[in-house]
Design a protein around this motif. Sequence first.
Motif, PDB file in Angstrom:
ATOM      1  N   GLU A 173       0.916  -1.038  -0.118  1.00  0.00           N
ATOM      2  CA  GLU A 173      -0.222   0.169  -0.050  1.00  0.00           C
ATOM      3  C   GLU A 173       0.753   1.156  -0.228  1.00  0.00           C
ATOM      4  O   GLU A 173       2.028   1.247   0.457  1.00  0.00           O
ATOM      5  CB  GLU A 173      -0.877   0.027   1.303  1.00  0.00           C
ATOM      6  CG  GLU A 173      -1.869  -1.202   1.322  1.00  0.00           C
ATOM      7  CD  GLU A 173      -2.906  -1.023   0.063  1.00  0.00           C
ATOM      8  OE1 GLU A 173      -3.236   0.269  -0.313  1.00  0.00           O
ATOM      9  OE2 GLU A 173      -3.764  -2.108  -0.017  1.00  0.00           O
ATOM     10  N   ASP A 174       0.366   2.304  -0.457  1.00  0.00           N
ATOM     11  CA  ASP A 174       0.986   3.617  -0.494  1.00  0.00           C
ATOM     12  C   ASP A 174       0.959   4.123   0.642  1.00  0.00           C
ATOM     13  O   ASP A 174       0.154   3.940   1.424  1.00  0.00           O
ATOM     14  CB  ASP A 174       0.388   4.654  -1.600  1.00  0.00           C
ATOM     15  CG  ASP A 174       1.102   5.490  -2.177  1.00  0.00           C
ATOM     16  OD1 ASP A 174       2.232   5.902  -1.653  1.00  0.00           O
ATOM     17  OD2 ASP A 174       1.100   6.031  -3.267  1.00  0.00           O
ATOM     18  N   PHE A 175       1.989   5.005   1.141  1.00  0.00           N
ATOM     19  CA  PHE A 175       1.921   5.610   2.473  1.00  0.00           C
ATOM     20  C   PHE A 175       2.017   7.307   2.193  1.00  0.00           C
ATOM     21  O   PHE A 175       2.096   7.853   2.810  1.00  0.00           O
ATOM     22  CB  PHE A 175       3.375   5.382   2.955  1.00  0.00           C
ATOM     23  CG  PHE A 175       3.225   5.645   4.642  1.00  0.00           C
ATOM     24  CD1 PHE A 175       2.359   4.787   5.499  1.00  0.00           C
ATOM     25  CD2 PHE A 175       4.086   6.587   5.286  1.00  0.00           C
ATOM     26  CE1 PHE A 175       2.231   5.054   6.718  1.00  0.00           C
ATOM     27  CE2 PHE A 175       4.041   6.687   6.797  1.00  0.00           C
ATOM     28  CZ  PHE A 175       3.206   5.958   7.410  1.00  0.00           C
ATOM     29  N   VAL A 176       1.782   7.886   0.909  1.00  0.00           N
ATOM     30  CA  VAL A 176       1.967   9.149   0.554  1.00  0.00           C
ATOM     31  C   VAL A 176       0.981   9.957   1.403  1.00  0.00           C
ATOM     32  O   VAL A 176       1.173  11.148   1.887  1.00  0.00           O
ATOM     33  CB  VAL A 176       1.473   9.221  -0.978  1.00  0.00           C
ATOM     34  CG1 VAL A 176       1.424  10.712  -1.298  1.00  0.00           C
ATOM     35  CG2 VAL A 176       2.794   8.744  -1.801  1.00  0.00           C
ATOM     36  N   ALA A 177      -0.309   9.731   1.625  1.00  0.00           N
ATOM     37  CA  ALA A 177      -1.284  10.513   2.489  1.00  0.00           C
ATOM     38  C   ALA A 177      -0.948  10.600   3.765  1.00  0.00           C
ATOM     39  O   ALA A 177      -0.856  11.664   4.500  1.00  0.00           O
ATOM     40  CB  ALA A 177      -2.441   9.947   2.491  1.00  0.00           C
ATOM     41  N   GLU A 178      -0.333   9.487   4.303  1.00  0.00           N
ATOM     42  CA  GLU A 178       0.281   9.486   5.673  1.00  0.00           C
ATOM     43  C   GLU A 178       1.512  10.673   5.912  1.00  0.00           C
ATOM     44  O   GLU A 178       1.559  11.156   6.910  1.00  0.00           O
ATOM     45  CB  GLU A 178       0.296   8.083   6.352  1.00  0.00           C
ATOM     46  CG  GLU A 178      -0.880   7.125   6.352  1.00  0.00           C
ATOM     47  CD  GLU A 178      -1.961   7.872   7.170  1.00  0.00           C
ATOM     48  OE1 GLU A 178      -1.702   8.620   8.062  1.00  0.00           O
ATOM     49  OE2 GLU A 178      -2.992   7.133   7.315  1.00  0.00           O
TER      50      GLU A 178
END
Length: 472
Positions: free
Chosen positions: A258-263
């Motif tokens: 999963e991406d972690f960009v928003a966090e």
Amino acid sequence: MSEAVTRTVTTPPGLLASLDPLLREWLPRQRWFAGKGRPVTGFTLVAATELLPPTAKLGLYHLLVRAHQPLLPGHGGPEQPGDCYQLLIGVREALPPRLAPALIGHVTRGPLAGRTVYEALHDTRPAELLLEALRTRARIGGLRFDRDPRQEIRPGLVPRLMTAEQSNSSVVYGDTFILKLLRRVVPGINPDLELPLALAREGCPRVPPPTAWLVADPDESPGPPPRAEPYVLGVLQPFVQGATDGWELALRELAKGEDFVAEARALGRATAEVHTALGRALPTVTLGHPQLRSMVDGMSERLEAAVHAVPALRPYAPGLRSAFTALDDLAAGGRTWTAQRVHGDLHLGQCLRSPAGEWSLIDFEGEPARPMAERRMPQPAVRDVAGMLRSFDYAARSADRPHPEWAVRCRAAYCSGYAEAAGRDPRTDPVLLRACETDKAVYEVVYEARHRPEWLPVPLAAVRRLASSEQT
């Protein structure tokens, strides 16, 4: 609010001497012991407080002891009075099975002869006593238990010791509070209490406000100054129930692909909010060329020492040094920077995400290996940013299959989030950012070479990038 409870205590003579042989074996095995690799040759008692008199069932002593160790392992060199440690020693006739992991040993001489001593934080009654002392603002011998009168501490909260701690120990009370007890302590103001108190005064919601704190006055004898400075020993703060630390969350998302960009973006905003509040709460200074030269000299000295300690750094030393000289050149040309109080050791493991998705920053004591005066000095806020950027890199490279592109996206998102809240993007000051990240990577190389050689490729990969003109 109840009146403070004051109680004088008398510690039996010969207590430390009776514990000495047991502590020499037990202390170096603790994860929070900082002097690993060097034998403990003796102790000096800084302070001792009897919190519970030894009875047939239970006794409890609070000790501050200074461990003596040779200067260098295997050199037979001079001993030096080393670090001071906070110990909570329980005393029983025999340990019940549930306390077997807490065993320190069986005392054969002195005032506790024939008794069993153990790490008391594993035991419910001593942990309850600490919270009750904080709740009632007790003063026991040289120990002062104090609290914020605006916050309520309900009696009877059930304690449990957290097992994941490394440099300190933490006890959670009823999922309401968490008490962080500092293990290696130094006299003077500790930023782990100072900065959260300042942020609480500013109303910053990104840091749990201190509810209570424990301080020791080891020098209670009358007489003219100078008297010994007090030691900050522990801080009680609200417990963020169900929170996940940023390191665990990042690794979990990586494992799932999963991406972690928003966090990362949200974490950047939270960091900027804390920096902004610290800049309002505490004095800031302007760094001109003389101040920057001192900072650059420190970075250069750490690099030279690291190259000597870790020969794998030698091929990259000229490129790494250029990161520092470029910063010095900017300052010589008249560029100035603002310095303020910062977190000092910011990485994903120092951040908590609540179930509602809100990020908090914790553990403001700074890098434990640095002197306290240095940890309390104003620094460019980019130092914290550099630490977090390095943490994204560590997470990406600790996965079963390294994901350097994941780190690149997270680093960019973090800086973008920071800019949204602070009004300035750390990437617009690339020379300072590169110098701070280089300094951090050099520190990591030395740490991994000494303690976790299998992790050494992680900071070395950053060293290769930072030593070249390629910056991401």
